[in-house]
Design a protein around this motif. Structure first.
Motif, PDB file in Angstrom:
ATOM      1  N   ARG A   1      20.321 -85.425  -9.012  1.00 31.59           N
ATOM      2  CA  ARG A   1      21.102 -86.395  -8.237  1.00 31.59           C
ATOM      3  C   ARG A   1      22.446 -86.631  -8.914  1.00 31.59           C
ATOM      4  N   ALA A   2      23.442 -86.976  -8.132  1.00 30.11           N
ATOM      5  CA  ALA A   2      24.808 -87.097  -8.637  1.00 30.11           C
ATOM      6  C   ALA A   2      24.919 -88.049  -9.818  1.00 30.11           C
ATOM      7  N   ASP A   3      24.028 -89.052  -9.902  1.00 29.38           N
ATOM      8  CA  ASP A   3      24.059 -89.985 -11.035  1.00 29.38           C
ATOM      9  C   ASP A   3      23.268 -89.479 -12.236  1.00 29.38           C
ATOM     10  N   SER A   4      22.722 -88.249 -12.141  1.00 36.45           N
ATOM     11  CA  SER A   4      21.968 -87.574 -13.206  1.00 36.45           C
ATOM     12  C   SER A   4      20.613 -88.211 -13.489  1.00 36.45           C
ATOM     13  N   LYS A   5      20.184 -89.190 -12.709  1.00 34.54           N
ATOM     14  CA  LYS A   5      18.940 -89.892 -13.023  1.00 34.54           C
ATOM     15  C   LYS A   5      17.708 -89.182 -12.462  1.00 34.54           C
ATOM     16  N   ARG A   6      17.750 -88.819 -11.198  1.00 33.11           N
ATOM     17  CA  ARG A   6      16.598 -88.147 -10.587  1.00 33.11           C
ATOM     18  C   ARG A   6      16.823 -86.644 -10.632  1.00 33.11           C
ATOM     19  N   GLN A   7      15.837 -85.911 -11.164  1.00 35.89           N
ATOM     20  CA  GLN A   7      15.994 -84.474 -11.342  1.00 35.89           C
ATOM     21  C   GLN A   7      14.709 -83.744 -10.980  1.00 35.89           C
ATOM     22  N   MET A   8      14.882 -82.496 -10.527  1.00 33.12           N
ATOM     23  CA  MET A   8      13.754 -81.643 -10.184  1.00 33.12           C
ATOM     24  C   MET A   8      14.081 -80.216 -10.561  1.00 33.12           C
ATOM     25  N   ALA A   9      13.128 -79.528 -11.191  1.00 29.64           N
ATOM     26  CA  ALA A   9      13.222 -78.085 -11.403  1.00 29.64           C
ATOM     27  C   ALA A   9      11.847 -77.494 -11.122  1.00 29.64           C
ATOM     28  N   VAL A  10      11.798 -76.509 -10.217  1.00 27.04           N
ATOM     29  CA  VAL A  10      10.539 -75.905  -9.772  1.00 27.04           C
ATOM     30  C   VAL A  10      10.646 -74.390  -9.913  1.00 27.04           C
ATOM     31  N   ALA A  11       9.617 -73.747 -10.463  1.00 27.91           N
ATOM     32  CA  ALA A  11       9.584 -72.290 -10.620  1.00 27.91           C
ATOM     33  C   ALA A  11       8.334 -71.736  -9.946  1.00 27.91           C
ATOM     34  N   VAL A  12       8.476 -70.591  -9.261  1.00 28.87           N
ATOM     35  CA  VAL A  12       7.356 -69.953  -8.564  1.00 28.87           C
ATOM     36  C   VAL A  12       7.306 -68.475  -8.946  1.00 28.87           C
ATOM     37  N   ASN A  13       6.098 -67.867  -8.824  1.00 25.50           N
ATOM     38  CA  ASN A  13       5.957 -66.470  -9.256  1.00 25.50           C
ATOM     39  C   ASN A  13       5.569 -65.517  -8.129  1.00 25.50           C
ATOM     40  N   LEU A  14       6.076 -65.803  -6.933  1.00 25.22           N
ATOM     41  CA  LEU A  14       5.970 -64.885  -5.797  1.00 25.22           C
ATOM     42  C   LEU A  14       7.244 -65.012  -4.977  1.00 25.22           C
ATOM     43  N   GLN A  15       7.753 -63.892  -4.488  1.00 24.97           N
ATOM     44  CA  GLN A  15       8.955 -63.920  -3.649  1.00 24.97           C
ATOM     45  C   GLN A  15       8.775 -63.069  -2.402  1.00 24.97           C
ATOM     46  N   ARG A  16       9.539 -63.474  -1.367  1.00 29.08           N
ATOM     47  CA  ARG A  16       9.585 -62.796  -0.072  1.00 29.08           C
ATOM     48  C   ARG A  16       8.180 -62.621   0.496  1.00 29.08           C
ATOM     49  N   TRP A  17       7.516 -63.771   0.591  1.00 31.26           N
ATOM     50  CA  TRP A  17       6.140 -63.818   1.086  1.00 31.26           C
ATOM     51  C   TRP A  17       6.068 -63.769   2.605  1.00 31.26           C
ATOM     52  N   ASN A  18       7.172 -64.029   3.285  1.00 32.21           N
ATOM     53  CA  ASN A  18       7.169 -64.011   4.749  1.00 32.21           C
ATOM     54  C   ASN A  18       7.097 -62.582   5.274  1.00 32.21           C
ATOM     55  N   ARG A  19       6.242 -62.350   6.244  1.00 29.33           N
ATOM     56  CA  ARG A  19       6.261 -61.056   6.943  1.00 29.33           C
ATOM     57  C   ARG A  19       7.315 -61.105   8.043  1.00 29.33           C
ATOM     58  N   LEU A  20       7.675 -59.946   8.579  1.00 27.02           N
ATOM     59  CA  LEU A  20       8.743 -59.856   9.568  1.00 27.02           C
ATOM     60  C   LEU A  20       8.172 -59.757  10.966  1.00 27.02           C
ATOM     61  N   ASP A  21       8.870 -60.374  11.928  1.00 28.45           N
ATOM     62  CA  ASP A  21       8.460 -60.217  13.314  1.00 28.45           C
ATOM     63  C   ASP A  21       9.047 -58.920  13.878  1.00 28.45           C
ATOM     64  N   SER A  22       8.858 -58.685  15.172  1.00 32.96           N
ATOM     65  CA  SER A  22       9.283 -57.415  15.777  1.00 32.96           C
ATOM     66  C   SER A  22      10.791 -57.208  15.739  1.00 32.96           C
ATOM     67  N   SER A  23      11.545 -58.303  15.605  1.00 31.04           N
ATOM     68  CA  SER A  23      13.001 -58.182  15.539  1.00 31.04           C
ATOM     69  C   SER A  23      13.508 -58.103  14.106  1.00 31.04           C
ATOM     70  N   GLY A  24      12.586 -58.110  13.132  1.00 27.18           N
ATOM     71  CA  GLY A  24      12.982 -58.014  11.739  1.00 27.18           C
ATOM     72  C   GLY A  24      13.308 -59.341  11.093  1.00 27.18           C
ATOM     73  N   ARG A  25      12.975 -60.448  11.729  1.00 27.16           N
ATOM     74  CA  ARG A  25      13.243 -61.765  11.163  1.00 27.16           C
ATOM     75  C   ARG A  25      12.007 -62.271  10.428  1.00 27.16           C
ATOM     76  N   PRO A  26      12.170 -62.907   9.272  1.00 30.44           N
ATOM     77  CA  PRO A  26      11.010 -63.436   8.549  1.00 30.44           C
ATOM     78  C   PRO A  26      10.263 -64.484   9.373  1.00 30.44           C
ATOM     79  N   GLN A  27       8.958 -64.353   9.427  1.00 35.01           N
ATOM     80  CA  GLN A  27       8.124 -65.302  10.157  1.00 35.01           C
ATOM     81  C   GLN A  27       7.802 -66.504   9.283  1.00 35.01           C
TER      82      GLN A  27
END
Length: 372
Positions: A328-354
């Motif tokens: 947050r701009a006042d530096s008081k509230r903070q969040m950092a999140v890390a994940v170990n999987l990427q691009r989990w969305n499959r694609l629809d028939s037009s190639g867009r992530p579902q």
């Protein structure tokens, strides 16, 4: 302002992301003097080794904030002019009219019009982000390839421009931040890694952050699983990967605690001056690599909070890993999140992530973490 860390709600939100399909994730949330750290799931799907909140992690494009801060320090010292043409400093990689009309600021806020080099370095991603026409084979081909940043920059500079210098909206391009790494080396006489380490990482007091280009992560860390929109099934581990392919744009390793500490000190005006921070927070529209329009400053972008509160930070992805850090701009509230999987969305028939349950679960975690 009253502290509002609901630890039970944060624990539940983390577990929900894991149950939605994320192998493992870990996070730190701060509100004033209160600190919550949590983890859910596994660091290794084969052994079942659990993730822990103190793990080191590839943080991807969060590196851009470190690089931008280093460049602005050189602006403050008078070695770089923010609105000077990049050709003044780097006439060889950005020659002619492009070097004369593209400024340092345009590189930092992605309005240079320079193309992304990634599809040229990774031939099977040649249509990226036209995802339906891509494939994952180049990821394995280049697992231990040592790229020269000069060669990568040439790929982006010589490709067809994606816009006019200074035009709006800008187009997010890693080419910009490789050029900023070379700019740092030109004006400081040392490597970008050494300068950023000494003047940004150490200045911020970070103990578990480094800017490497090698393939390995030292210390406790999670395996990183890349699905490439269902084309890699089951997802493959890319935790060992030579990071020279993103160098000063996205190769940093850090922890969620270090990221919160860094952004807290940055927004408090302790890494760059308050006037430089104000420049970082001047935003304009930029088209992300996912095709979304985002507001982007100089190595920072905002996220709206409840009421009129605004959070500042950056997200980042590598093959298999993702991170988001917001303060947050006042530096008081903070969040950092890390994940170990990427691009989990499959694609629809037009190639867009579902849509995928992970998307909603992560959004819910961010709401609880940022807003209480």
């Amino acid at each position: 302002m009253r502290n509002s860390l609901d630890c039970a709600a944060l624990d539940a939100a983390m577990e929900h992301v894991h149950r939605a399909g994320m192998p493992g994730l870990f996070a730190e949330v701060r509100d004033g003097d209160q600190v919550w750290r949590g983890a859910a799931g596994v660091a290794d799907v084969t052994t079942g080794r659990p993730v822990t909140a103190d793990m080191r992690h590839r943080v991807g494009s969060i590196t851009k904030t470190f690089t931008a801060a280093a460049v602005l320090q050189q602006v403050e010292s008078g070695q770089i002019e923010l609105d000077a043409p990049i050709g003044r400093y780097l006439p060889t990689p950005v020659p002619g009219e492009s070097g004369d009309t593209t400024t340092v600021r345009m590189l930092m806020n992605h309005t240079s019009g320079l193309a992304e080099y990634l599809p040229y370095a990774y031939p099977s991603l040649k249509a990226f982000p036209a995802l339906a026409d891509t494939g994952p084979q180049s990821l394995d081909d280049h697992r231990f390839t040592r790229f020269d940043p000069t060669e990568l920059i040439e790929m982006g500079v010589t490709a067809s421009a994606v816009g006019a210098p200074g035009g709006a909206p800008g187009m997010y391009s890693n080419t910009n931040y490789l050029l900023l790494g070379q700019l740092l080396e030109q004006v400081t006489g040392t490597t970008a890694e050494q300068y950023i380490t000494r003047n940004v990482i150490e200045r911020a007091g970070l103990r578990d952050t480094e800017l490497p280009a090698g393939p390995y992560v030292d210390g406790p860390h999670a395996r990183l699983y890349e699905a490439w929109f269902g084309m890699i099934d089951p997802p493959r581990d890319y935790s060992e990967y030579d990071m020279s392919w993103v160098w000063s744009a996205a190769s940093a390793i850090s922890t969620v605690a270090d990221l919160n500490h860094f952004y807290g000190r940055l927004l408090a005006g302790e890494i760059v001056s308050p006037s430089s921070l104000a420049q970082m927070q001047r935003t304009g529209p930029v088209i992300s690599q996912e095709g979304r329009t985002i507001d982007y400053g100089l190595g920072l972008h905002p996220m709206d909070g409840p009421g009129r509160s605004v959070f500042w930070g950056h997200g980042g992805t590598v093959w298999g890993g993702g991170t988001l850090a917001m303060t947050r701009a006042d530096s008081k509230r903070q969040m950092a999140v890390a994940v170990n999987l990427q691009r989990w969305n499959r694609l629809d028939s037009s190639g867009r992530p579902q849509p995928h349950p992970i998307d909603d679960a992560l959004a819910a975690l961010y709401r609880v973490a940022m807003h209480g």
